[in-house]
Design a protein around this motif. Structure first.
Motif, PDB file in Angstrom:
ATOM      1  N   LEU A   1      -8.084 -18.237  51.443  1.00 42.95           N
ATOM      2  CA  LEU A   1      -9.184 -17.193  51.097  1.00 42.95           C
ATOM      3  C   LEU A   1     -10.347 -17.650  50.982  1.00 42.95           C
ATOM      4  O   LEU A   1     -11.429 -17.068  51.486  1.00 42.95           O
ATOM      5  CB  LEU A   1      -8.890 -16.580  49.814  1.00 42.95           C
ATOM      6  CG  LEU A   1      -7.353 -15.598  49.642  1.00 42.95           C
ATOM      7  CD1 LEU A   1      -7.135 -15.428  48.265  1.00 42.95           C
ATOM      8  CD2 LEU A   1      -7.659 -14.623  50.494  1.00 42.95           C
ATOM      9  N   MET A   2     -10.731 -18.908  50.619  1.00 43.44           N
ATOM     10  CA  MET A   2     -12.036 -19.780  50.668  1.00 43.44           C
ATOM     11  C   MET A   2     -12.492 -19.975  52.290  1.00 43.44           C
ATOM     12  O   MET A   2     -13.629 -19.994  52.626  1.00 43.44           O
ATOM     13  CB  MET A   2     -12.062 -20.776  49.906  1.00 43.44           C
ATOM     14  CG  MET A   2     -11.907 -20.699  48.418  1.00 43.44           C
ATOM     15  SD  MET A   2     -12.960 -19.504  47.781  1.00 43.44           S
ATOM     16  CE  MET A   2     -14.406 -20.402  47.304  1.00 43.44           C
ATOM     17  N   ALA A   3     -11.528 -19.965  53.221  1.00 43.06           N
ATOM     18  CA  ALA A   3     -11.734 -20.251  54.492  1.00 43.06           C
ATOM     19  C   ALA A   3     -12.489 -19.132  55.363  1.00 43.06           C
ATOM     20  O   ALA A   3     -13.051 -19.169  56.215  1.00 43.06           O
ATOM     21  CB  ALA A   3     -10.701 -21.018  55.213  1.00 43.06           C
ATOM     22  N   ASP A   4     -12.125 -17.733  54.787  1.00 41.03           N
ATOM     23  CA  ASP A   4     -12.542 -16.622  55.479  1.00 41.03           C
ATOM     24  C   ASP A   4     -13.954 -16.579  55.078  1.00 41.03           C
ATOM     25  O   ASP A   4     -14.935 -16.662  55.104  1.00 41.03           O
ATOM     26  CB  ASP A   4     -11.884 -15.467  54.936  1.00 41.03           C
ATOM     27  CG  ASP A   4     -10.433 -15.243  55.561  1.00 41.03           C
ATOM     28  OD1 ASP A   4     -10.204 -16.162  56.498  1.00 41.03           O
ATOM     29  OD2 ASP A   4      -9.701 -14.679  54.806  1.00 41.03           O
TER      30      ASP A   4
END
Length: 111
Positions: A108-111
Motif C-alpha cells: 500500500l505504501m508503494a502506491d
C-alpha cells in the motif's frame, strides 16, 4: 446430503487474469476421513463449519468413522480426525498474520 462437500470437489477459484488461485495448505494435524476426502473438500467443510456454527471444531470423535465412514458421523463437525490446536500452532499463525500485514502495508505504501 451427508457428504455435501463432495459437490464442491473439482471446483477451483481463478483470479481476474484467469490464473488458478492456490488454495491454502492445511496443517499436518488436520487429516480428512470419509470416502474420497481431499484437502480441498476438508477445507470446504471446515470453512462451512466456521461460518454456520458457533460450536468449536474438534473433528470426528467416533471410532466408527474409521471402519464405516457412513455410520455415526457427527454432522456438526467436519469430516476430519479429531485434533487439538496447541499454543505453538497459534503462535505460528500469529507470526504468519504479522508477515502478511507487513507485506500488505509495504504494497500500500508503494502506491
Amino acid at each position: 446430503q451427508l457428504f455435501w462437500e463432495k459437490k464442491l470437489s473439482g471446483l477451483n477459484a481463478f483470479d481476474i487474469a484467469e490464473e488458478l488461485v492456490k488454495t491454502m495448505d492445511l496443517p499436518k494435524g488436520l487429516q480428512g476421513v470419509g470416502p474420497g476426502c481431499t484437502d480441498e473438500t476438508l477445507l470446504s467443510a471446515i470453512a462451512s463449519a466456521l461460518h454456520t456454527s458457533t460450536m468449536p471444531i474438534t473433528g470426528q470423535l467416533s471410532a466408527a468413522v474409521e471402519k464405516n465412514p457412513g455410520v455415526w458421523l457427527n454432522t456438526s463437525q467436519p469430516l476430519c480426525k479429531a485434533f487439538m490446536v496447541t499454543d505453538e500452532d497459534i503462535r505460528k499463525q500469529e507470526e504468519l498474520v504479522q508477515q502478511v500485514r507487513k507485506r500488505l502495508e509495504e504494497a500500500l505504501m508503494a502506491d
